[in-house]
Design an enzyme around this catalytic site. Structure first.
Site, PDB file in Angstrom:
ATOM      1  CG  ASP A   1      -0.254  -0.125   2.526  1.00 47.65           C
ATOM      2  OD1 ASP A   1       0.868  -0.688   2.555  1.00 47.65           O
ATOM      3  OD2 ASP A   1      -0.822   0.315   3.548  1.00 47.65           O
TER       4      ASP A   1
ATOM      5  CG  ASP B   1      -3.632  -0.780   8.827  1.00 49.48           C
ATOM      6  OD1 ASP B   1      -3.796  -1.700   8.009  1.00 49.48           O
ATOM      7  OD2 ASP B   1      -2.636  -0.683   9.563  1.00 49.48           O
TER       8      ASP B   1
ATOM      9  N   GLY C   1      -1.170  -7.701  14.346  1.00 45.71           N
ATOM     10  CA  GLY C   1      -1.304  -7.527  12.908  1.00 45.71           C
ATOM     11  C   GLY C   1      -2.733  -7.331  12.455  1.00 45.71           C
TER      12      GLY C   1
END
Length: 813
Positions: A54, A198, A151
Site C-alpha cells: 500500500d 488500515d 497484525g
C-alpha cells in the site's frame, strides 16, 4: 458517494443498549462523575492479500473485523485531554491540547510507544487539520477488544477513533475518504512510514464483502468471496509492534531507493524527490511483468552499500540521508533493494489475480457485475472448490515471498503455515509481520477439523491449554468469515501471562525470593488445572444453555454513537469468574511462599519460632525489654494440599495461597523478633533457658574443669622432678617459654564486647588478623590447602555449604 452508491459521510447512529456499552458507560461515570456525551467505534481489519504494497501505491484487499476500538467521550470547556483505559494495566494520561506543537509523542526507554501515544497521534493530526483552532477539550475512556500487536490494526483503529472523536467534538464534518486520508497521516507521528490501508478499510468497509482499495484518489470497491470459502484467523503467540523497531521503516526506504534507482537507470527521474514503485511503473508505462524484468536488469546485486547507492543516484551520503532515509534508518549501511522490489511487483500481480478469480462467470453463463457481486451481495461462482484452491495458492505464494524476499515473517508464523499445509489449507501472515496472526482459506466443511488441528499441533504444544474448540468458532452473517474468537482472547491472556512471568523474573531487584517465584508459578499451575477440570462441565452447559455470541464479521464503517438517553442508567455488574490474567495479577500482588518447597532458612526460622513460643507460654510474658511474641501456626504441606482440592474455585485457590503468604510473612517477623530478644545472663532466669543454652553451658563447664585438672597434673609432675644442672634448667625454661608462646599464638582471641551471650561460646569466633600472621605454615602442605586454611581462619569462606565447596575445590587441585 462510494463505488456502490453508499453514503460517503461518517454515520451517526443511536446508542445501542448492550452489556459492553453499559459497562464502558459505568466505568466512565466512576472516573469522571457523569455520563459520556457520545461514543466512537472503529473496527480492526484483516488483510486477505496484498502485504507491504500500500505504501508503494498498489491496491490491497482487506476486510473489516467485528473486533473494534470503542471510546466513550465527553467534551470539556477547556483545551485539555484526559485519557484512560478500562484495562488497569494501561496508565492514564492527560495534557493540554492548545496547538499541534504542544503535543510531544515520546516512547519508553526501550523505544516502544506508550499505548496513549496512538491517541496523541490522532489528536495531533486533528489539531494540525484544524490549524490549532480548537474551542474545547476531551475526556476519553477507551475499551479495545482488538488483540494488540497482532497484525489486526489495533493501533490504527485507536488513532482513527481519537482523531474522529476530536473532530466530532469541534463540529467538523468530514467524508469517509477525507477522514481516512487524514488518519493515515496521523499515524506517521508515531514514527512508522505506513500506507493508508488500515485507515481506508476502517472507514470504507461494508458488510458481507472485502474491499479492493486503490490510491490517488482513494477509492474502495466491494469484492465478494466464493460462497463455500471460509477465512480463519489464528494468532502466532508472538507480539509484533512495528513502531518499536526500525524493521518496518527499513523496508519502506528500501522500496524508495529501489524505485529511485530503477527510475534513474531508465531515464525517468532526474531530481531528488521520493518516488514509489507504482509511480515508476506509471512513468515507464509498463506492465507489472515488465517491471519484474526491470528489477533483474537494473538491480542485479543481492546487497547494496550506502556508497554504491550514492554513486548510482549521484548524491553524497548526507543528501541520501536527508532525501530518502528516516531518522531511525540513517545508521544503516547495507540495503536489499532487489528482493524488496521483486516482492512488491509480484505481490501486486497476486492481488489482481485474486480479485479476477473472485469475479468469474456464474454457472448459468450470466455475467455478474464487474466485481463479481450479484444482487444479494454474494459471489456465486462455479467450481468453488477449484477457485478456493486457486485463491489459496496465491495466498501461499504471498507468504513465501514475505518470508524469503521481504524477510518479515516469524518462526511461529511459518510453523502455523506449515501445520496448515498438512491439511491442504493455504495460509499467509497478515499485517506487517514479525509476529501477529495468519489468515487461512479453506472450505467451510473443513473448518472444524482445521481448528482442531491447529489446537492440537500448535497451541497445546505451546502450553496454551484453554484454546477453544469448534463449539466456540464464530461465524458471520454471510458465512464467509470465521474467526476462532477464543484463540484471540487466549492470546491476550497468554501475552499478559508472559509479561507477568518476566516481571517475576525481574523481581529479584524488588527483594523477592526464589520461594515466592516458585509459589507464583504453582498458583498459575493450580488455576490451569482447575480450568481443565471445568472444561467438560462448561461444554455441557453450552449445549443446555446456548448463548448468542458476538460475531467477528465484515463490518461497516466506524460510527459516532450519541448517548441520547436522558435517564441515568446504572447497570448492575454481573459476577464473572476470574480468568488466567486475573489469577496472575493476584499472584503478582501477593507473592506466595510454597510450603512444599521450603528452603533451609525457612525451616530454621520455623523451629526458632516454635521454641520462642514454648518459652513464652511457660513464662506467660517476657518482662522488661522483651516483647510478647505471637507465633502463628504455619500450615503443613499436607494441610495446604488438603485445602486446595478440585472442588475449589480459582478465587478460593488464590485466597488460600494468599493466606499462606501472610503466614509466611508473619513467621519471618517472628524470627527477627526472637533473634533480637536478650535472654542471657541471670541465674534467676536459668529455669527458662532452652536445652541448647543449658547444653552450651555444660560443655563450657566441662572444658574448664578439664583444663584445671590438666594444669594440676603438670604442676605435680614438675614438683616431683629432681633438680638438674643450671644449663639443663635454662634449656627447660627456654623450651617452656617457647611452648607458652606457641599456645598463646594458637589461642583464639577473645572478642571484646560489652554484651556477651553465653549461648554461642561454643561457636567459631573471628580470629585476630595479627595472630593469623604468626601462624607457622608447614612446608609439606599443598598451597591450595594452606590457602583454604587461611580463608577459613579469616572467615573469608563461611557457611557449611561454602566450606564444603571450598574443601572439595582445594582437594581437586
Amino acid at each position: 458517494m462510494s463505488a456502490n452508491g453508499a453514503s460517503d459521510e461518517v454515520p451517526i447512529r443511536g446508542l445501542p443498549n448492550n452489556e459492553r456499552i453499559n459497562r464502558l458507560k459505568e466505568h466512565f461515570i466512576q472516573e469522571f462523575g457523569y455520563e459520556p456525551l457520545f461514543f466512537v467505534r472503529v473496527p480492526g481489519r484483516v488483510n486477505l492479500i496484498g502485504e507491504h504494497i500500500d505504501y508503494c501505491g498498489y491496491p490491497v484487499l482487506p476486510m473489516a473485523l467485528e473486533q473494534d476500538i470503542l471510546i466513550a467521550a465527553a467534551i470539556l470547556n477547556k483545551p485539555e485531554l484526559h485519557v484512560l483505559n478500562v484495562n488497569n494495566k494501561f496508565s492514564n494520561y492527560e495534557t493540554e491540547i492548545k496547538s499541534c506543537e504542544d503535543i510531544n509523542i515520546i516512547s519508553d526507554p526501550n523505544g516502544k510507544p506508550f499505548w496513549y501515544n496512538y491517541v496523541l497521534c490522532g489528536v495531533k493530526g486533528a489539531l494540525e487539520f484544524l490549524d490549532g483552532k480548537i474551542t474545547s477539550g476531551l475526556q476519553l475512556c477507551v475499551d479495545g477488544i482488538v488483540p494488540p500487536a497482532s497484525g489486526l490494526s489495533s493501533s490504527s483503529a485507536l488513532v482513527s477513533a481519537a482523531c474522529l472523536a476530536l473532530l466530532y467534538a469541534q463540529n467538523v464534518p468530514l467524508s469517509k475518504t477525507d477522514i481516512a486520508s487524514l488518519c493515515a497521516k496521523c499515524e506517521r507521528y508515531i514514527g512508522t512510514q505506513g500506507g493508508g490501508m488500515d485507515q481506508a478499510i476502517a472507514f470504507l468497509a461494508e458488510k458481507n464483502c472485502a474491499q479492493y482499495i486503490t490510491w490517488q484518489p482513494l477509492n474502495a470497491t466491494p469484492v465478494a468471496l466464493p460462497e463455500n470459502a471460509a477465512f480463519v484467523v489464528a494468532h502466532s503467540l508472538a507480539e509484533a509492534n512495528k513502531a518499536a523497531t526500525n524493521d518496518f521503516n527499513r523496508r519502506v526506504i528500501e522500496c524508495r531507493l529501489a524505485a529511485k534507482i530503477i527510475a534513474t537507470c531508465a531515464g525517468a527521474a532526474t531530481d531528488n524527490k521520493i518516488i514509489t514503485l507504482s509511480q515508476v511503473q506509471n512513468k515507464l508505462d509498463n506492465t507489472l511483468e515488465d517491471m519484474v524484468n526491470l528489477v533483474h536488469k537494473y538491480l542485479p546485486k543481492e546487497l547494496y552499500t550506502k556508497g554504491e547507492i550514492c554513486d548510482i543516484l549521484n548524491v553524497n551520503e548526507q543528501e541520501l540521508e536527508q532525501f530518502y532515509l528516516t531518522p531511525n534508518t540513517k545508521h544503516l549501511t547495507e540495503f536489499k533493494l532487489k528482493q524488496r522490489a521483486l516482492h512488491v511487483y509480484e505481490e501486486a500481480i497476486r492481488v489482481e489475480n485474486f480479485r479476477k478469480h473472485c469475479s468469474q462467470t456464474m454457472p448459468n453463463g450470466t455475467k455478474v457485475n464487474g466485481n463479481g457481486v450479484n444482487g444479494n451481495g454474494s459471489c456465486e461462482n462455479g467450481g468453488d472448490k477449484d477457485i478456493i484452491d486457486v485463491l489459496g495458492s496465491l495466498m501461499s505464494g504471498s507468504h513465501h515471498s514475505l518470508k524469503e524476499l521481504y524477510e518479515c515473517s516469524h518462526d511461529n508464523l511459518d510453523h502455523l503455515v506449515n501445520i496448515s499445509k498438512e491439511m491442504n489449507v493455504h495460509s499467509r501472515l497478515t499485517g506487517a509481520g514479525w509476529g501477529g496472526c495468519i489468515i487461512a482459506l479453506c472450505p467451510k466443511e473443513k473448518v472444524d477439523n482445521y481448528i482442531d488441528h491447529l489446537t492440537e499441533n500448535f497451541y497445546t504444544q505451546n502450553n496454551l491449554d484453554n484454546i477453544s474448540h469448534p463449539d466456540n468458532i464464530i461465524k458471520d452473517s454471510n458465512k464467509n468469515f470465521i474467526v476462532n474468537n477464543n484463540i484471540l482472547g487466549d492470546v491476550q491472556d497468554s501475552l499478559l501471562k508472559n509479561k507477568i512471568e518476566e516481571d517475576i523474573k525481574m523481581s529479584a531487584t524488588d527483594n523477592k525470593s526464589r520461594d515466592e517465584v516458585m509459589a507464583a508459578r504453582q498458583a498459575k499451575k493450580l488455576a490451569k488445572q482447575k480450568g481443565k477440570g471445568k472444561e467438560s462441565v462448561q461444554n455441557e452447559t453450552k449445549e443446555q444453555n446456548p448463548t448468542k455470541p458476538v460475531a467477528p464479521k465484515a463490518e461497516p464503517a466506524p460510527s459516532v454513537e450519541k448517548n441520547v438517553t436522558k435517564e441515568e442508567q446504572k447497570p448492575v455488574k454481573e459476577p464473572t469468574s476470574k480468568g488466567k490474567d486475573e489469577v496472575d495479577r493476584a499472584v503478582k500482588v501477593e507473592p506466595i511462599i510454597e510450603i512444599a518447597d521450603r528452603s533451609k532458612e525457612d525451616i530454621k526460622a520455623e523451629r526458632a519460632a516454635k521454641k520462642a513460643a514454648k518459652q513464652a507460654k511457660k513464662k506467660g510474658a517476657i518482662e522488661g525489654e522483651k516483647e510478647d511474641v505471637k507465633v502463628p501456626e504455619k500450615p503443613a504441606a499436607k494441610e495446604v494440599s488438603k485445602h486446595i482440592n478440585e472442588d475449589m474455585t480459582v478465587k478460593d485457590v488464590v485466597e488460600t495461597l494468599r493466606d499462606i503468604a501472610i503466614v509466611a510473612k508473619e513467621m519471618k517477623d517472628v524470627t527477627v523478633k526472637v533473634s533480637a530478644i536478650d535472654l542471657s545472663g541471670k541465674k534467676a532466669e536459668e529455669s527458662n533457658k532452652s536445652k541448647a543454652e543449658l547444653k552450651a553451658e555444660r560443655r563450657a563447664k566441662q572444658e574448664a574443669q578439664r583444663a584445671a585438672k590438666q594444669a594440676a597434673q603438670e604442676k605435680a609432675a614438675a614438683a616431683a622432678k629432681p633438680k638438674v644442672e643450671a644449663k639443663a634448667e635454662g634449656d627447660a625454661a627456654k623450651a617452656k617459654e617457647e611452648k607458652t608462646q606457641k599456645q598463646k599464638t594458637l589461642e583464639k582471641p577473645k572478642v571484646k564486647s560489652g554484651h556477651r551471650v553465653n549461648w554461642f561460646q561454643h561457636l567459631y569466633k573471628e580470629h585476630d588478623k595479627e595472630a593469623l600472621k604468626s601462624i607457622a605454615i608447614n612446608s609439606n602442605l599443598h598451597p591450595a590447602i594452606v590457602k583454604l586454611g587461611v580463608q577459613l581462619a579469616s572467615k573469608v569462606v563461611s557457611g557449611s555449604n561454602a566450606r564444603c565447596v571450598a574443601l572439595l575445590d582445594a582437594l581437586k587441585k
